[in-house]
Design an enzyme around this catalytic site. Structure first.
Site, PDB file in Angstrom:
ATOM      1  CD  GLU A  11      -1.191  -0.297   3.879  1.00 50.59           C
ATOM      2  OE1 GLU A  11      -1.330   0.060   4.802  1.00 50.59           O
ATOM      3  OE2 GLU A  11      -1.968  -1.745   4.049  1.00 50.59           O
ATOM      4  CE  LYS A  15       7.611   5.793   5.875  1.00 46.32           C
ATOM      5  NZ  LYS A  15       7.041   6.734   5.822  1.00 46.32           N
ATOM      6  CD  GLU A  22       1.562   8.853   8.104  1.00 43.23           C
ATOM      7  OE1 GLU A  22       2.643   9.366   8.119  1.00 43.23           O
ATOM      8  OE2 GLU A  22       1.569   9.156   9.311  1.00 43.23           O
TER       9      GLU A  22
END
Length: 659
Positions: free
Chosen positions: A112, A114, A170
């Site tokens: 996936e 980052k 995030e």
């Protein structure tokens, strides 16, 4: 309306609005238009204003931000938020795969993107959001719950009631939001963030959550840290569960059986970087099975079941075709390079800032050069180096006259910036007007950047003095300005004529003269005419002024454009006299330094009291400091005062002194 009916309506409206927030912000599939949404939101606000005791934790109105915090509380992470080991080559990824296969058989990897932002943990109890914290060092972070609440894609209530859930995500700022923030910072003459990651980190750690709310942050959630009430066995299964609960998960991820498939996907993600609308700095490879993760375990620093591949910054050569000069609000001339277009990190680049004359001279940048460009933080183009000059090229110098108005350009000693000194320079107009009408300056309520931009575009205002000749019908004709709002703005402009002199001096935007210096000038000279007549030596003699500040004031008031502007403002009825009166001189000759948070007084209130009693306030402690007024969370200033033996006052002691 009785309380039971109000409670039922609040619950129904909350559920409706949260549903539409999910459709709009998370699923990108809105079902109603903005006006319908606004009407629902306003109805909820009215009910909550009438019944504040009925406000629920997941109410959409709780996203706007609350009162500023003094500090962030520490949060110990029960499950550590580990960092990842970085790889920079295919060989290192092959080594990672070899280590994994040495422990487990036939691992399935999930690859996936980052994300380049700020890692956080979100906690939910019985389906309700209760705490958000930063990663910190992985073991201890900071409580940023109120700031996390302002992020629209963070569900305040899950789609299922789970006893306890902690997830990791995030927080990031999209490229669009970053550009909008940078534009606002430029208009306000603020130092812009270098890249979206810095902007996201700085915004999330604001002590005033209302500032965070204005920054339009976003989040991707990609890990379940701990959970009670769900049983999960695989990472891709957990991502599906997170999406079902209402979280925004990574928009794409791929299952790979071999390391060669992993490498191909890593390169594919790398090619997408510039087209995503948000910043990524690599790809993450994770073992899918939680049981296999348990077998692999972790080192003292990193999990052994995951690896991060970091993309190197892409650099390319191009030709510098020309240098364009832009003029900012304070008159600063900023050179921008115009290049033969190239593709960097997935987007076309043809412009990059060259910062100032020192930057240009240091790299010896000349028109016609072949240069190396890269994107700092994958978004801001920058010149890395010069490869070659054209034959007979000459070193570039920023012009000595303003390209917008022809006024003289000066570069003061110790400054990198060159400035146009003409206060009526048209290139500075919009930025100057925004500053002129801002809260600490003329404080004209309702005169924001959007309204000012329309006034400038329609040639209704070409100087701050023109604000005072506006007619209501002119304002009413602007977009989104009705009869009432236009009348309110005209009234606010009229009211600003009565402001104290220091506000006008600050509003003029004199280089090196902030609000404090404007107050000193106003208090010392008392009239704008006296400032015009004062010599540089007389200005420099003011306690708190330096030679550079005095020179800047004298240069500004020597300009014919300044005399013209002040004359027009005077004719419009703007006050030119100091209204600040000293009630007595008990603090005459005394300098106070304020530190920490006072129990009842704000810093501005304490400053006003001190100045009214003849004292002054400084930002730093020295042997000449009379008193340090200290509140809670007082820091280095209190320590320095103790070391120097400067008297330290509590607010109670200060209150006794002013009785």
């Amino acid at each position: 309306m009785d309380k039971d009916t109000a409670k039922q309506q609040i619950q129904e409206l909350t559920a409706q609005i949260n549903y539409h927030n999910q459709k709009y912000y998370v699923e990108d599939a809105p079902e109603i238009d903005d006006y319908e949404y606004d009407m629902l939101y306003r109805q909820l606000q009215q009910l909550e204003n009438e019944h504040p005791d009925l406000i629920v934790p997941d109410s959409p109105t709780q996203r706007v931000g609350g009162a500023p915090l003094n500090t962030f509380e520490k949060v110990e992470h029960t499950v550590p938020l580990e960092s990842l080991h970085d790889s920079f080559s295919e060989e290192e990824l092959v080594d990672f795969d070899r280590r994994v296969r040495g422990v487990v058989e036939e691992p399935l990897y999930i690859v996936e993107p980052k994300f380049d932002g700020l890692s956080v943990a979100l906690e939910y109890r019985d389906g309700l959001f209760v705490r958000g914290s930063t990663r910190g060092d992985g073991l201890v972070g900071e409580d940023v719950t109120e700031n996390i609440r302002t992020i629209r894609t963070v569900p305040l209530k899950l789609n299922r009631e789970i006893p306890f859930l902690e997830v990791r995500g995030e927080v990031y700022m999209s490229h669009e939001s970053f550009y909008m923030l940078a534009a606002r910072q430029e208009l306000n003459d603020e130092k812009p963030f270098k890249n979206p990651r810095n902007a996201a980190a700085g915004s999330l750690r604001q002590k005033d959550s209302r500032v965070t709310a204005s920054r339009t942050l976003d989040i991707f959630v990609f890990n379940i840290q701990q959970v009670n009430g769900m049983e999960l066995h695989y990472h891709d299964e957990s991502l599906h569960a997170l999406k079902e609960l209402g979280f925004t998960v990574p928009p794409f991820y791929k299952a790979c059986h071999t390391i060669q498939e992993v490498i191909e996907e890593v390169h594919r993600i790398g090619e997408l970087r510039g087209s995503l609308g948000y910043s990524i700095d690599g790809a993450v490879i994770k073992v899918n099975s939680f049981a296999q993760r348990e077998l692999l375990g972790s080192t003292s620093k990193f999990p052994k079941w995951a690896e991060a591949y970091k993309y190197p910054p892409e650099e390319k050569e191009t030709k510098l075709l020309d240098i364009e000069i832009n003029v900012g609000r304070t008159g600063v001339l900023t050179p921008t390079g115009l290049f033969e277009p190239i593709t960097l990190a997935g987007t076309t680049v043809s412009r990059a800032t060259l910062h100032n004359q020192d930057f240009i001279a240091e790299k010896d940048i000349r028109v016609g050069d072949t240069v190396v460009l890269r994107k700092a933080g994958e978004i801001i183009p920058e010149v890395v180096s010069v490869v070659a000059h054209e034959p007979d090229s000459e070193p570039y110098r920023i012009p000595e006259s303003c390209p917008s108005c022809g006024g003289p350009v000066v570069r003061e000693e110790g400054e990198a910036a060159a400035r146009c000194t003409n206060s009526e320079c048209p290139a500075q107009l919009l930025r100057h007007l925004i500053h002129f009408s801002s809260r600490d300056a003329m404080d004209i309520d309702g005169l924001g950047p959007a309204v000012l931009e329309q006034l400038v575009e329609q040639a209704l205002v070409s100087s701050p003095a023109d604000l005072y000749t506006l007619k209501q019908e002119q304002v009413e004709a602007l977009e989104r300005m009705g009869e009432k709002s236009s009348q309110n703005l005209i009234d606010a402009i009229a009211n600003s004529k009565e402001n104290d002199l220091y506000r006008l001096i600050y509003a003029l935007g004199i280089p090196h003269i902030g609000l404090k210096a404007a107050k000193l000038l106003s208090a010392h000279f008392r009239t704008i005419d006296a400032v015009f007549q004062a010599s540089e030596e007389e200005i420099a003699a003011i306690d708190g002024f330096g030679a550079i500040m005095a020179e800047s004031v004298r240069q500004y008031f020597d300009l014919s454009s300044t005399a013209h502007l002040i004359g027009r403002l005077r004719d419009a009825g703007v006050n030119m006299l100091s209204k600040t009166e000293v009630s007595d001189n008990r603090f005459a000759g005394k300098t106070f330094v304020l530190t920490g948070t006072l129990p009842t007084l704000t810093r501005s209130e304490a400053t006003a009291i001190i100045e009214k009693l003849g004292g002054k306030v400084s930002g730093s402690v020295s042997k000449k400091t009379g008193y340090v007024l200290a509140g809670e969370e007082a820091g280095s200033k209190l320590l320095k005062a103790q070391q120097l033996g400067v008297p330290i006052l509590s607010e109670d002691e200060f209150q006794q002194m002013i009785l």
